[in-house]
Structures are given as C-alpha cells and as structure tokens.
Design an enzyme around this catalytic site. Structure first.
Site, mmCIF file in Angstrom:
data_model
loop_
_atom_site.group_PDB
_atom_site.id
_atom_site.type_symbol
_atom_site.label_atom_id
_atom_site.label_comp_id
_atom_site.label_asym_id
_atom_site.label_seq_id
_atom_site.Cartn_x
_atom_site.Cartn_y
_atom_site.Cartn_z
ATOM 1 N N TYR A 1 0.823 -1.214 0.000
ATOM 2 C CA TYR A 1 0.000 0.000 0.000
ATOM 3 C C TYR A 1 0.855 1.261 0.000
ATOM 4 C CZ TYR A 1 -3.025 3.734 1.644
ATOM 5 O OH TYR A 1 -3.687 4.932 1.750
ATOM 6 N N HIS B 1 -3.094 16.493 -1.116
ATOM 7 C CA HIS B 1 -3.554 16.463 0.273
ATOM 8 C C HIS B 1 -3.372 17.804 0.989
ATOM 9 C CE1 HIS B 1 -3.811 12.246 -0.568
ATOM 10 N NE2 HIS B 1 -4.150 11.924 0.663
ATOM 11 N N ASN C 1 1.455 10.585 6.690
ATOM 12 C CA ASN C 1 0.771 9.684 7.619
ATOM 13 C C ASN C 1 1.375 9.861 9.005
ATOM 14 O OD1 ASN C 1 -0.391 6.452 6.388
ATOM 15 N ND2 ASN C 1 -1.240 8.478 6.166
ATOM 16 N N TYR D 1 -17.377 25.611 49.003
ATOM 17 C CA TYR D 1 -16.639 24.573 48.282
ATOM 18 C C TYR D 1 -15.467 25.115 47.467
ATOM 19 C CZ TYR D 1 -20.392 21.145 49.168
ATOM 20 O OH TYR D 1 -21.291 20.287 49.741
ATOM 21 N N ARG E 1 -12.814 25.209 50.141
ATOM 22 C CA ARG E 1 -12.609 23.971 50.895
ATOM 23 C C ARG E 1 -12.251 22.788 49.998
ATOM 24 N NH1 ARG E 1 -17.457 21.056 53.494
ATOM 25 N NH2 ARG E 1 -18.487 22.982 52.928
ATOM 26 N N PHE F 1 -1.742 5.223 12.745
ATOM 27 C CA PHE F 1 -1.943 6.655 12.507
ATOM 28 C C PHE F 1 -3.241 7.180 13.107
ATOM 29 C CE2 PHE F 1 -3.136 4.285 8.557
ATOM 30 C CZ PHE F 1 -4.508 4.238 8.814
ATOM 31 N N GLU G 1 -12.054 5.137 5.125
ATOM 32 C CA GLU G 1 -11.760 5.662 6.466
ATOM 33 C C GLU G 1 -13.103 5.958 7.138
ATOM 34 O OE1 GLU G 1 -9.132 8.912 5.599
ATOM 35 O OE2 GLU G 1 -7.738 7.583 4.542
#
Length: 520
Positions: free
Chosen positions: A55, A85, A197, A281, A284, A329, A413
């Site tokens: 791949y 990309h 990646n 609170y 405390r 990844f 994906e």
C-alpha cells in the site's frame, strides 16, 4: 547549546521536545539511527524492484488502494500525494506548534520503520536547526489516516511549494530555497506517504497543552491560596491526614501545596478560633477539584509521552517481505485524553470564577465589590462578568470532538478520531483560563490588602508584591481591562510561577513533592 538528543534512539520526553523547539537542546541523527534509516530505505527499493504490492508504495491511496502503480510512476505518486492532500484552511497554526510537528515527525521516522531517505530527514532537521518553519493552516484534519492535510502543508516546502516563516517573514518556499542555495528534495517511493501519515499535528498540540496546562494547574493553587487568605478561609481541609484516606494523586499534591503555601500565615492564624465551621466549596474543595484536573493532566502527559516515542505512519516496513498496513496513525488514543483534559481545564476556570464572585459579595469582613466607596465606584463588579462569560464559552467548548466521526475517503476511512479538533479546542479553553486566572489575581490581591497589617507566608507575600508591581491597589474606578492585560502577561509568561518557586526555595518550602507531575 551543549545538550544533544539522538533522534530515533533516545527517549523523547515532553520537556526535551519543547527544549529542542526553543533551541536549548540540539536534535541529531547518530550512527545507530542512520543505520536503521538506510536499512529501511533499502527495503523499500527492493519492494519497488520486485513489484511486491504494498500500500502506498506501488498502489494508490485510500479507496484507490487496489490500483496498481507502475515502477516508473512510484516517485510521481509521492509528489502528487503531497500536493493533492494540501487542503488545509484557516489561520496558520503557531510557529512553535509547526516546529514541534517537525521534531516529532523526525523522531518517529528515525526509528527505521518508515522507508524514508536520509536526504529527506537531513533536510527536515535543517529546517528545525535554521528555525525556518513551514506555514500550516489550522483546519482540515480529521485525525484518522494521520493528520493528512496539515502534514502535507508542513512538507510542501521540501519539494519547493508552500510557504515558510524565515526570520519572522512569510516567504514562498521556492524563494527561500533559492536564497539558501538549495534545491527541492527528490522524493522516492513511500516518502510522501511516510511524511503525511502520522499524528504529529494532534501530538504537537498535546505536547504544548501539557506544558500550558501544567502552568495553569500550578497557578490555580497559587491564586486559590491568595483568594483563601483574602477571604480568611481555613487550611484545615488541606491536612494530609484527610487526603491519605482518599488518596488520589492529584488531590494529595494540591493539598500538600496549599498546606505549605499557607503554613505559618499571620492571616490564617488570626482567625484560628473563629466561629466559622466551614468554607464554601470553592475554597474547601480545592484539593478535590484542582486535584481532579491534575489527574486528567497526568493521564494526558502519560499518553502524550507514549505517542512521542511511537511510530504512527503506514505501512510499517519490517523488511521487503514483511510489511503491515495497520492503523497506528489513528488519533483516537490522544483524542479522548485531550477531550478529558479540556473538561479538566475548564473546571479550573469554573472554580476560579466562583472565588471571584465570593470575594465580591462583601462577606467575611471584606467590603462589597472590594471597594471602600461602592456606589460612586462600581469597584470589582464587572471583571467577574468577564470570568462568567469566559467560563460559559469554555463550557460550550467541552463537547468531546472524539465522540463524533464523519466517514471519509469513500468509506475506506469510516471511523475518524477528530483529535485535531480536540487539540485545538483545548488550547482555546487554556486561552480563556489564563484570562480568568489573571482576574482572580486581581481580586485576590485586593482582598489580601484589606487584611493588613496582617501578613501571609513568604511565598504568598512575594506573589502579592509581584502582582502589585503590575497593578496598584484599587481606590477608585479605572479601566480594569488594562489591569487584566497586565496580569494576563505574568500568567502567560510563567514569571509569577517562577517567582513563587524562587521564594519557596529561598524559604526552604517544598511545594511539589511528586516528580511524576513534572514534564521531563
């Protein structure tokens, strides 16, 4: 610079990573790392020569994983990958985050499982050493097949595209390369995929968040202790015996810090036998609330450090006949703790806002709105509006991005982490928290002044005096935005924390008794 870090071999901590980015430590590729890198690169060349289907080396990407790529096109495939990309949008991320991306990517690639060339890694290290940092848009990653879009932008300059920041100016990468007498890198098979990646966008936001959140946690205890002194609260809830029977690490640490910050305070001792049974609170329960946020921070730190020393690209090359196309990844291991840390950070602001409100009510001997002439003067009425607004904004940012998933890549994906959104949101909440803490310091210093001539402890007095160097006692109304801005500066730059640590050391006060809560 005299400290050296060996990429791909030595253990990378959060502190060392930040030190490389700031120039305090120099990262290098030693002989061992170079041997592993070269060996992995040779295995990739065997894969191409033998036409073993792997791949991203001789196949297409994502849903095109079954499309065969001829040997003569395997290099062009990598160039097309970086260009196609690069789809990020929005403002550029901070240069420090982009530099951390370069550092963390080099460390992952240098472990010898990625099939990257020595020439490419040396060029990335050149960018780090010269502080010539690529411009990376903030949005576009879904944190699944790694941080594809931001990493593509990060490495466009290697092939002569995109922009970089060079000596404070943004210039085209091609122009920068020419000015330094360099040629674009010639990518080989697998290199583009190895570069884009990985989880380095998510990871770098996590690294910086661990540092910023650590500062916020330390400051929460200081500001809370100052507020307690101003409100004449009790330190009994910080007794170590109490926390020994509910022994969360964070609670024990915070209780110890508060106990030591307030031990032998004149203000505290002056009302030791008063008839107040217990405090609200927000005073405390500081060990429990601040401590819970400490536990979340510790979880984020632990997982971030694992990721820092991991290999997160794909496929992984063991040898030419043994490659695995897996899912290292995927950003989910960091996305969830980043969302957890976002909630924990928001809660520090939530409780700080309550203490500001408490100091403005006119209780426990303090004047209403912390001013002696309320009416003509509004005093500290309105700064708490700002904390309320910021607290609410932080609440809206607490929806966990990791709880969502939008399928991408034609369904290949089909589950994504959205961890990039988690990382950016955490920093937005930290931005707001730093302003909330600045406003608490404004209130707490004013409240402490109404307890004079009584004094607090050396550390608390040093902090109060430092605040007063930036903002004077409030006698009448003025533009409080200027005060907030000034105090925000000493919150953000860490100078107040440094001063507190210095005062503690000078007076032999040990505030932090657990090294696990450090970043080195």
């Amino acid at each position: 610079m005299n400290k050296i870090f060996n990429y791909g071999v030595s253990h990378l901590s959060i502190g060392i990573c930040l030190d490389i980015a700031s120039g305090k430590v120099k990262g290098v590729l030693g002989t061992d790392a170079r041997s592993k890198i070269v060996a992995s690169w040779e295995e990739v060349k065997k894969i191409v020569a033998r036409e073993i289907p792997v791949y991203g080396i001789n196949t297409g990407f994502g849903p095109l994983c079954n499309t065969h790529i001829p040997e003569e096109d395997t290099c062009a495939l990598q160039y097309n990958l970086l260009k196609s990309h690069s789809v990020g949008v929005g403002k550029p991320i901070p240069a420090e985050i982009a530099k951390l991306m370069l550092i963390t990517k080099v460390h992952a690639l240098a472990q010898g499982y990625s099939g990257i060339s020595m020439e490419t890694l040396d060029r990335i290290i050149w960018h780090i050493d010269k502080d010539i940092i690529p411009i990376v848009p903030e949005k576009g990653s879904v944190g699944a097949s790694g941080d594809l879009a931001p990493l593509a932008h990060l490495f466009l300059p290697l092939i002569g595209f995109g922009e970089v920041s060079d000596r404070g100016k943004n210039v085209p990468a091609a122009q920068m390369l020419k000015s330094y007498g360099l040629e674009p890198i010639k990518l080989g098979p697998k290199e583009g995929l190895a570069l884009i990646n990985g989880t380095q966008f998510i990871l770098s936001f996590a690294v910086k968040a661990v540092q910023r959140m650590h500062n916020a946690l330390q400051l929460a205890d200081l500001a809370g202790a100052m507020s307690l002194e101003g409100l004449m609260g009790s330190a009994r809830p910080f007794d170590p015996r109490l926390h020994a029977i509910r022994p969360y690490k964070g609670s024990k640490l915070v209780a110890n810090r508060l106990f030591n910050l307030l031990d032998h305070s004149e203000i505290l001792n002056s009302h030791a036998n008063c008839d107040r049974v217990q405090d609200p609170y927000s005073l405390r329960c500081m060990p429990q609330v601040h401590g819970a946020s400490r536990n979340a921070w510790l979880h984020l730190k632990e997982l971030t450090e694992i990721e820092l020393n991991s290999v997160t690209d794909n496929p992984i090359i063991f040898n030419a006949d043994d490659t695995i196309s897996g899912g290292n990844f995927h950003g989910q291991p960091l996305a969830i703790p980043l969302d957890y840390a976002t909630i924990a950070t928001a809660e520090l602001g939530n409780i700080a806002d309550r203490r500001c409100y408490l100091m403005s009510e006119g209780r426990y001997g303090l004047p209403k709105l912390l001013t002696e002439h309320a009416g003509l003067n509004s005093g500290l009425m309105i700064p708490q509006y700002t904390t309320a607004a910021l607290v609410t904004e932080n609440k809206t940012l607490c929806f966990p991005a990791s709880a969502d998933s939008v399928p991408t890549s034609l369904g290949q994906e089909d589950h994504v982490s959205m961890g990039s959104v988690s990382g950016r949101k955490l920093h937005q909440v930290l931005d707001n928290l730093e302003y909330i803490q600045a406003i608490e310091l404004l209130y707490a210093a004013q409240a402490m002044d109404f307890r004079r001539p009584l004094k607090s402890t050396p550390v608390m007095e040093a902090c109060h005096d430092y605040v007063r160097q930036y903002v004077p006692f409030i006698k009448e109304d003025r533009i409080f935005a200027d005060d907030i801005k000034a105090l925000h500066g000493i919150v953000k730059d860490g100078s107040l924390l440094a001063l507190a640590d210095e005062a503690a050391a000078k007076n032999n006060i040990k505030l932090d008794n657990d090294d696990e809560f450090g970043i080195y």
